[in-house]
Motif scaffolding. Structure first.
Motif, PDB file in Angstrom:
ATOM      1  N   ASN A 114       8.026  -0.480   7.633  1.00 20.26           N
ATOM      2  CA  ASN A 114       7.540  -1.840   7.842  1.00 20.26           C
ATOM      3  C   ASN A 114       6.775  -1.869   9.152  1.00 20.26           C
ATOM      4  OD1 ASN A 114       9.011  -2.527   5.611  1.00 20.26           O
ATOM      5  ND2 ASN A 114      10.113  -4.191   6.589  1.00 20.26           N
ATOM      6  N   VAL A 115       5.644  -2.531   9.135  1.00 15.40           N
ATOM      7  CA  VAL A 115       4.880  -2.812  10.344  1.00 15.40           C
ATOM      8  C   VAL A 115       4.673  -4.313  10.357  1.00 15.40           C
ATOM      9  CG1 VAL A 115       2.707  -2.467  11.580  1.00 15.40           C
ATOM     10  CG2 VAL A 115       3.721  -0.566  10.301  1.00 15.40           C
ATOM     11  N   SER A 116       5.250  -4.977  11.339  1.00 18.39           N
ATOM     12  CA  SER A 116       5.170  -6.448  11.438  1.00 18.39           C
ATOM     13  C   SER A 116       5.561  -7.115  10.124  1.00 18.39           C
ATOM     14  CB  SER A 116       3.767  -6.865  11.868  1.00 18.39           C
ATOM     15  OG  SER A 116       3.480  -6.376  13.151  1.00 18.39           O
ATOM     16  N   ASP A 117       6.650  -6.660   9.550  1.00 17.11           N
ATOM     17  CA  ASP A 117       7.202  -7.194   8.298  1.00 17.11           C
ATOM     18  C   ASP A 117       6.325  -6.954   7.068  1.00 17.11           C
ATOM     19  OD1 ASP A 117       9.597  -8.080   9.408  1.00 17.11           O
ATOM     20  OD2 ASP A 117       8.668  -9.947  10.073  1.00 17.11           O
ATOM     21  N   GLU A 118       5.356  -6.062   7.168  1.00 23.14           N
ATOM     22  CA  GLU A 118       4.555  -5.660   6.008  1.00 23.14           C
ATOM     23  C   GLU A 118       5.024  -4.280   5.574  1.00 23.14           C
ATOM     24  OE1 GLU A 118       2.342  -7.585   4.436  1.00 23.14           O
ATOM     25  OE2 GLU A 118       2.669  -9.162   5.919  1.00 23.14           O
ATOM     26  N   LYS A 119       5.253  -4.105   4.280  1.00 23.36           N
ATOM     27  CA  LYS A 119       5.771  -2.848   3.750  1.00 23.36           C
ATOM     28  C   LYS A 119       4.640  -1.849   3.488  1.00 23.36           C
ATOM     29  CE  LYS A 119       9.526  -5.126   1.281  1.00 23.36           C
ATOM     30  NZ  LYS A 119      10.105  -5.366  -0.044  1.00 23.36           N
ATOM     31  N   PHE A 120       4.932  -0.598   3.792  1.00 23.00           N
ATOM     32  CA  PHE A 120       4.034   0.513   3.489  1.00 23.00           C
ATOM     33  C   PHE A 120       4.860   1.646   2.903  1.00 23.00           C
ATOM     34  CE2 PHE A 120       1.726  -1.755   6.732  1.00 23.00           C
ATOM     35  CZ  PHE A 120       0.403  -1.613   6.373  1.00 23.00           C
ATOM     36  N   MET A 121       4.265   2.389   1.984  1.00 25.30           N
ATOM     37  CA  MET A 121       4.883   3.581   1.441  1.00 25.30           C
ATOM     38  C   MET A 121       3.985   4.756   1.815  1.00 25.30           C
ATOM     39  SD  MET A 121       5.999   4.657  -2.481  1.00 25.30           S
ATOM     40  CE  MET A 121       4.836   3.530  -3.171  1.00 25.30           C
ATOM     41  N   PRO A 127       0.803  -1.222   0.000  1.00 21.58           N
ATOM     42  CA  PRO A 127       0.000   0.000   0.000  1.00 21.58           C
ATOM     43  C   PRO A 127       0.836   1.272   0.000  1.00 21.58           C
ATOM     44  CG  PRO A 127      -0.277  -1.203   2.063  1.00 21.58           C
ATOM     45  CD  PRO A 127       0.637  -1.994   1.214  1.00 21.58           C
ATOM     46  N   CYS A 128       0.321   2.259  -0.695  1.00 22.62           N
ATOM     47  CA  CYS A 128       0.882   3.602  -0.700  1.00 22.62           C
ATOM     48  C   CYS A 128      -0.204   4.528  -0.162  1.00 22.62           C
ATOM     49  CB  CYS A 128       1.281   4.017  -2.111  1.00 22.62           C
ATOM     50  SG  CYS A 128       1.854   5.726  -2.201  1.00 22.62           S
ATOM     51  N   SER A 169      -8.659   1.093   4.518  1.00 24.49           N
ATOM     52  CA  SER A 169      -8.509   0.565   5.872  1.00 24.49           C
ATOM     53  C   SER A 169      -7.576  -0.630   5.819  1.00 24.49           C
ATOM     54  CB  SER A 169      -9.861   0.177   6.466  1.00 24.49           C
ATOM     55  OG  SER A 169     -10.469  -0.828   5.688  1.00 24.49           O
ATOM     56  N   PHE A 170      -6.977  -0.914   6.958  1.00 24.97           N
ATOM     57  CA  PHE A 170      -6.037  -2.026   7.074  1.00 24.97           C
ATOM     58  C   PHE A 170      -6.410  -2.842   8.300  1.00 24.97           C
ATOM     59  CE2 PHE A 170      -3.855   1.545   5.098  1.00 24.97           C
ATOM     60  CZ  PHE A 170      -3.411   0.955   3.923  1.00 24.97           C
ATOM     61  N   MET A 171      -6.162  -4.123   8.244  1.00 21.64           N
ATOM     62  CA  MET A 171      -6.442  -4.995   9.372  1.00 21.64           C
ATOM     63  C   MET A 171      -5.121  -5.441   9.981  1.00 21.64           C
ATOM     64  SD  MET A 171      -8.662  -8.505   9.562  1.00 21.64           S
ATOM     65  CE  MET A 171     -10.207  -7.648   9.374  1.00 21.64           C
TER      66      MET A 171
END
Length: 94
Positions: free
Chosen positions: A42-49, A7-8, A63-65
């Motif tokens: 990174n949040v819990s090994d999930e990438k975000f831009m 996600p960006c 939204s994100f879970m």
């Protein structure tokens, strides 16, 4: 895991500030790069831009879970994220 699509989220010039807020809320999070225009995290090994865009209107269109280990962890996270925010969906089991 090779996460090639991630996600960006567009911000109105305050992507770094937003990233630091999320770092304070989520365990196991970190900024991996900051170009001034784009903040990668990174949040819990999930990438975000997080992208600094030109004058954007913030809206709740995404939204994100987050999967936590316990209800207590979720409640603690919720208390941090709701500060100066607005509840659009009640905290519940989904």
């Amino acid at each position: 895991m090779n996460q090639s699509i991630y996600p960006c989220v567009l911000f109105d010039g305050n992507a770094k500030e937003a990233a630091e807020f999320y770092l304070s809320a989520f365990p196991a999070s970190r900024i991996t790069s900051d170009t001034g225009v784009v903040v990668f995290m990174n949040v819990s090994d999930e990438k975000f831009m997080l992208l600094n865009g030109p004058q954007v209107e913030v809206n709740p269109s995404a939204s994100f879970m987050y999967m936590a280990d316990s209800p207590g962890e979720i409640e603690k996270l919720w208390e941090k994220l709701i500060i100066d925010g607005k509840e659009l969906m009640a905290l519940d089991t989904y």
